[in-house]
Design a protein around this motif. Structure first.
Motif, short mmCIF file in Angstrom:
data_model
loop_
_atom_site.label_atom_id
_atom_site.label_comp_id
_atom_site.label_asym_id
_atom_site.label_seq_id
_atom_site.Cartn_x
_atom_site.Cartn_y
_atom_site.Cartn_z
N HIS A 40 0.84 -1.21 0.00
CA HIS A 40 0.00 0.00 0.00
C HIS A 40 0.87 1.25 0.00
CE1 HIS A 40 -4.01 -1.68 0.64
NE2 HIS A 40 -3.43 -2.60 1.38
N ALA A 41 1.86 1.21 0.90
CA ALA A 41 2.65 2.43 1.13
C ALA A 41 3.40 2.84 -0.13
CB ALA A 41 3.63 2.19 2.29
N MET A 42 4.07 1.88 -0.76
CA MET A 42 4.85 2.23 -1.96
C MET A 42 3.93 2.72 -3.08
SD MET A 42 7.90 -0.57 -2.14
CE MET A 42 6.86 -1.98 -1.82
N THR A 43 2.81 2.04 -3.24
CA THR A 43 1.87 2.45 -4.29
C THR A 43 1.37 3.86 -4.02
OG1 THR A 43 1.18 0.15 -4.46
CG2 THR A 43 -0.22 1.78 -5.53
N ALA A 44 0.99 4.10 -2.77
CA ALA A 44 0.42 5.42 -2.43
C ALA A 44 1.46 6.53 -2.60
CB ALA A 44 -0.12 5.41 -1.00
N VAL A 45 2.71 6.23 -2.23
CA VAL A 45 3.75 7.26 -2.35
C VAL A 45 4.09 7.54 -3.81
CG1 VAL A 45 6.20 7.73 -1.93
CG2 VAL A 45 4.77 6.88 -0.07
N ILE A 46 4.24 6.47 -4.58
CA ILE A 46 4.69 6.66 -5.97
C ILE A 46 3.56 7.20 -6.85
CG2 ILE A 46 5.55 5.48 -8.03
CD1 ILE A 46 7.00 3.54 -6.09
N LEU A 47 2.39 6.60 -6.71
CA LEU A 47 1.29 7.00 -7.59
C LEU A 47 0.42 8.10 -6.99
CD1 LEU A 47 0.15 3.47 -8.87
CD2 LEU A 47 1.81 5.04 -9.87
N LYS A 48 0.69 8.41 -5.71
CA LYS A 48 -0.08 9.45 -5.00
C LYS A 48 -1.58 9.15 -5.06
CE LYS A 48 3.47 12.92 -5.87
NZ LYS A 48 4.30 12.33 -4.84
N THR A 49 -1.90 7.90 -4.79
CA THR A 49 -3.29 7.48 -4.85
C THR A 49 -3.90 7.41 -3.46
OG1 THR A 49 -2.43 5.22 -4.87
CG2 THR A 49 -3.14 6.14 -6.98
N GLU A 50 -5.22 7.56 -3.42
CA GLU A 50 -5.95 7.37 -2.17
C GLU A 50 -6.14 5.87 -1.94
OE1 GLU A 50 -6.90 9.71 -0.01
OE2 GLU A 50 -5.91 11.20 -1.25
N TYR A 51 -6.62 5.55 -0.75
CA TYR A 51 -6.70 4.16 -0.32
C TYR A 51 -7.48 3.28 -1.30
CZ TYR A 51 -7.80 0.08 2.51
OH TYR A 51 -7.96 -1.20 2.96
N GLN A 52 -8.67 3.74 -1.69
CA GLN A 52 -9.51 2.90 -2.56
C GLN A 52 -8.84 2.65 -3.90
OE1 GLN A 52 -11.91 1.29 -1.45
NE2 GLN A 52 -12.22 2.33 0.48
N THR A 53 -8.24 3.68 -4.43
CA THR A 53 -7.55 3.53 -5.71
C THR A 53 -6.36 2.59 -5.57
OG1 THR A 53 -8.12 5.84 -6.09
CG2 THR A 53 -6.58 4.85 -7.63
N THR A 54 -5.65 2.74 -4.46
CA THR A 54 -4.51 1.86 -4.21
C THR A 54 -4.96 0.41 -4.14
OG1 THR A 54 -3.49 3.64 -2.93
CG2 THR A 54 -2.57 1.45 -2.64
N ARG A 55 -6.06 0.18 -3.43
CA ARG A 55 -6.59 -1.17 -3.30
C ARG A 55 -6.93 -1.74 -4.68
NH1 ARG A 55 -5.46 -4.50 -0.34
NH2 ARG A 55 -7.23 -5.72 -1.00
N ALA A 56 -7.61 -0.91 -5.45
CA ALA A 56 -8.02 -1.37 -6.78
C ALA A 56 -6.79 -1.69 -7.63
CB ALA A 56 -8.88 -0.30 -7.45
#
Lengths: 313, 613
Positions: free
Chosen positions: A183-199
């Motif tokens: 989650h953390a790497m995805t959110a940091v790199i893509l700057k996505t919110e939780y739901q988007t990260t999950r998807a």
């Protein structure tokens, strides 16, 4: 793209590079940071064996004022990793001792994968996802000993990719709890919110399993291997990309670069398969051009004989 | 390589193989900590409820099991009056974590009231909202930390001894300092289990549950104001789990706290919950010593095998006290500063936080040997640690905390030994990870007959600390036993009449009301409230004689205007302590230091009579 089939030498070089980077990354972890064996050693059973040899607990795990045998020897394991990293570069056909040592390197990585598995509350994907790393020294030995195109070598590489991607996929899909780092790497790199990260992770997890299946299907195995190589590269470099910063000492390189290096097999093993299966488009070529190579590497896999001979028809 | 080394290597290799096989056997026998979300009947959907009452505001959070899709999403809070249940508030269920937070303003805290939380027509959960014990001489706060449920640590052993003991001493407040949950991915399931284990005592008294690192799903936590952590171990600072997970944890554990002192969110929209709870004229500051703290990785020079561990005994402590590293943070320090000056409805002050302001252990559990310093402790960063202590001592605050997996009793020093507050770190309910306080050199200025590990020491960061007790576990793995792993809990008695603070440190599974029961060595210990800021080098100003009981006195440095401290005096006389050689302004008042008493007071002055009527 390549104009001709990659040579055996370049394919071996690729695997060699993967094994070297993997061992080098773990060497850094062992010698510069901390080896993760504590979870194996701090147990009643450990003490029981120590005392059976007439060694007191204090001698075994240290007195507090000084290191014990365990701490000294655990720290020395890093030198074995360094030796394996060097052997990855030097091993040649007929160098049986070096090959045996590299097989031992696979054993070392297996123990390491097992400690990770225990630390992750015995979640099987944690063990499996290290498959690519555990198997790459073995893959190198096989590539040198029996040939880079030999069925056993290719089969080992396929198993390595499947283990790694099945492990990752299980986590990404949430079949086992998704590690926080995903989650953390995805959110940091893509700057996505939780739901988007999950998807995003769900899609990535599904694709991981498609890779595991696709790599077994001749019609799509090249595409699967290419995707796996690219995804392996991206996920390896996600660590330094997400974590490094100009504001940190050495930009944080000492924390994050080896995390990418030790995951080199996640990219290079599927890349090896992709190149192995790569067929340059040529006028007049079709499936019937393929034949079974008789050969020096004793492979029974179908390849393009023209390419193998360095000729085109 | 000698024979012994070879044997040891062989032994280690065999132990690895067989030990892990044995672990597997153990797992098969004992199973991993059982953690599931049980299906319950509709009448049992309310698992437990936590509450606080502060400034005549009741905040209560009901924790639910998952509700069926067609079940109502509203809960009622009802109070029993004359045998009838009267609805006083409603709350909407927050499905992510299944909590229902109630807030009731203008709460009459002068009487004990029965309450029940009701869902639909079938489910109710009853408890007692206590009257504010303002007239009670002694306020008892039971303190807990580290609630491992793993059978390997004895975590599967019943908590009934704790329930029974809390009931016997009739604790006024329950304080769980952190790590109520060790499962890093299933907080909700583990929190329900926590509620089933402790709900029986929680439902009837104000309870503070401070989420710590494991609660939010990571092994250590340097929150860095809500940053995202990507480094394994999280030493780069920030939260490893998704913010939605962190918010759910904090909602479950802290939404019943008094409103936050400064409610602005931090990064990733994570809330803050630092606040104060005034109960029974004890003013508790509830601190978040993790949320703002800087992560050490990449900030400090490497001194050991982990970015947060220092193993090099020859390192220079100042080298890790890097500029910009934060501990409590500006917002929280501002709150503490204000809190120490506010003595309305308060006789004593207590700071509650996750862990203590020093490196409180030398040897750490996983056969890793001596650790010179651990940056997970509040001993680092030293500047932040000293700022926190300087702020807290201005209110003579006693510090109650946990997290360390070893009970300790320290008197902290900043510029000199024992010039700041006392701290009591309670033992773990069930100890996941062993630590020992075992300095290499005997402490200086020990009390007669005291163990060598007590006395004045420098911790691994060069902070001045004076140890009075440490409940060290046994030196080799202690199997499934709780007390060989130094498990237990703390009890602190705040006597408002004498202004004494008595700390008790109990092992598990003893009857603490039985006179023959023994505490861990070094406990109990009683100190004065005023010991929390009484530097040995200070002298005494002239005695002040007041015409009111228990006035609030404030000492200000005449040269700099800095407030040295504010405190509620005991009785009608007070002799302020102060640095020698300085001039001081003294303010005082019945409930606030709003009247100037002296402009140029100095050590050795004559006594004076002060009228505050």
């Amino acid at each position: 793209m390549f104009l001709s089939m990659p040579s055996d030498r370049s394919l071996v070089l690729l695997i060699r590079l993967g094994a070297f980077l993997c061992f080098a990354g773990w060497t850094w972890q062992h010698l510069y940071w901390e080896a993760p064996y504590g979870i194996l050693l701090w147990h009643d059973t450990t003490y029981a064996y120590a005392s059976r040899w007439g060694i007191s607990w204090e001698e075994f795990v240290g007195t507090g004022a000084a290191d014990g045998f365990v701490q000294k020897w655990v720290s020395r394991v890093g030198w074995l990793y360094l030796a394996c990293a060097i052997l990855s570069l030097t091993v040649r056909k007929g160098a049986w001792i070096q090959m045996a040592a590299l097989v031992g390197g696979s054993g070392l990585l297996s123990i390491l994968a097992y400690t990770k598995y225990l630390a992750a509350n015995s979640q099987p994907p944690m063990f499996f996802e290290h498959g690519g790393q555990v198997l790459i020294p073995l893959l190198l030995v096989l590539a040198i000993a029996v040939g880079v195109r030999h069925r056993i070598t290719v089969g080992t590489a396929i198993v390595a990719v499947i283990l790694t991607f099945a492990g990752h996929g299980s986590y990404a899909l949430g079949i086992w709890p998704t590690p926080a780092g995903f989650h953390a790497m995805t959110a940091v790199i893509l700057k996505t919110e939780y739901q988007t990260t999950r998807a995003f992770l769900h899609v990535a997890g599904l694709l991981d399993f498609f890779v595991c299946l696709g790599i077994l299907v001749p019609a799509i195995r090249r595409q699967s291997a290419l995707y796996a190589a690219i995804w392996g590269l991206l996920t390896s470099f996600a660590r330094p990309v997400a974590g490094m910063s100009l504001g940190l000492r050495f930009w944080g390189a000492d924390h994050f670069i080896h995390e990418a290096l030790l995951r080199a097999p996640h990219c290079l093993v599927p890349l090896y398969l992709f190149l192995l299966w790569y067929r340059p488009r040529q006028a007049g070529s079709h499936e019937s051009d393929f034949a079974t190579m008789p050969s020096a590497d004793s492979t029974l896999l179908p390849i393009n004989p023209a390419s193998a001979n360095g000729q085109t028809r | 390589m000698n024979l012994r080394s070879i044997l040891t290597l062989s032994c280690a290799a065999f132990a690895i193989c067989h030990g892990t096989a044995a672990q597997s056997d153990a797992k098969r026998k004992d199973g991993r900590a059982l953690l599931s979300i049980p299906e319950v009947a509709s009448k049992d959907v309310i698992c437990f409820a936590l509450y606080t009452v502060h400034d005549r505001t009741l905040k209560l959070t009901a924790q639910l099991y998952p509700l069926p899709k067609d079940a109502p999403r509203t809960l009622r809070l009802e109070i029993e009056r004359s045998g009838r249940w009267i609805e006083v508030a409603r709350a909407t269920v927050i499905e992510q974590g299944w909590t229902a937070p109630f807030r009731v303003a203008n709460w009459d805290d002068s009487k004990t009231q029965r309450y029940r939380v009701a869902h639909g027509s079938a489910a109710t959960y009853e408890g007692t909202i206590r009257r504010n014990p303002v007239d009670k001489d002694e306020i008892i706060v039971a303190g807990f930390t580290g609630n491992s449920i793993n059978p390997a640590h004895g975590g599967d052993i019943s908590r009934q001894d704790i329930i029974d003991n809390v009931k016997k001493i009739d604790a006024d407040v329950l304080f769980f300092s952190g790590d109520q949950v060790y499962d890093h991915t299933r907080h909700y399931a583990a929190w329900l289990k926590f509620g089933r284990d402790f709900g029986e005592i929680i439902k009837d008294r104000p309870t503070l549950t401070l989420p710590d690192d494991h609660d939010v799903g990571q092994p250590n936590l340097w929150g860095e104001s809500g940053k995202i952590s990507t480094l394994p171990g999280a030493a780069d600072g920030g939260y490893a789990q998704p913010a939605a997970y962190v918010r759910e944890v904090e909602r479950a554990q802290t939404s019943h706290f008094p409103d936050p002192a400064d409610p602005h969110k931090v990064g990733q929209d994570i809330d803050v919950w630092f606040t104060n709870l005034n109960w029974g004229r004890i003013d508790f500051a509830v601190l978040e010593d993790r949320k703002f703290k800087t992560g050490p990785a990449g900030r400090v020079p490497k001194q050991g095998p982990r970015p947060d561990h220092i193993q090099n005994p020859d390192y220079i402590p100042a080298s890790v006290d890097v500029e910009g590293a934060v501990l409590l943070g500006k917002r929280q320090l501002a709150f503490v500063d204000k809190w120490t000056q506010d003595w309305r409805h308060a006789d004593m002050k207590v700071a509650l936080s996750q862990t203590i302001f020093c490196g409180g252990a030398h040897i750490h559990g996983s056969a890793n040997g001596r650790l010179h310093a651990d940056m997970d402790s509040n001993g680092w960063p030293q500047t932040g640690r000293n700022q926190a202590l300087r702020a807290l001592r201005k209110g003579f605050a006693f510090h109650y905390a946990g997290d360390q997996h070893i009970a300790t009793l320290f008197h902290h020093g900043i510029d000199e030994y024992r010039d700041a507050i006392w701290s009591f770190c309670v033992p773990s309910i069930a100890n996941l990870y062993l630590r020992w306080w075992e300095p290499l050199a005997p402490g200086q200025n020990r009390e007669p007959g005291a163990p060598e590990y007590t006395g004045d020491h420098l911790d691994g960061f060069g902070n001045k600390v004076t140890n009075y007790a440490a409940a060290n576990p046994e030196k080799q793995p202690g199997g499934n036993l709780l007390n060989t792993r130094a498990a237990g809990f703390g009890v602190v008695r705040f006597n408002k009449k004498t202004r004494e603070i008595t700390m008790e440190c109990w092992p598990r599974n003893v009857d603490i009301t039985n006179p023959s029961s023994r505490q861990y060595p070094g406990w109990p210990r009683t100190i004065s409230q005023f010991d929390n800021y009484n530097p040995p080098s200070w002298g005494r100003l002239g005695e002040l004689r007041f015409d009111v009981e228990n006035p609030v006195v404030q000492l200000v440095d005449a040269a700099t205007g800095e407030i040295l401290y504010t405190v509620r005096a005991r009785g009608r006389t007070f002799t302020p302590a102060a640095p020698k050689g300085g001039k001081f302004v003294i303010n005082a008042g019945a409930n606030a230091p709003d009247r100037l008493i002296a402009r140029d007071a100095s050590v050795g002055d004559d006594s004076r009579t002060v009228s505050l009527r």
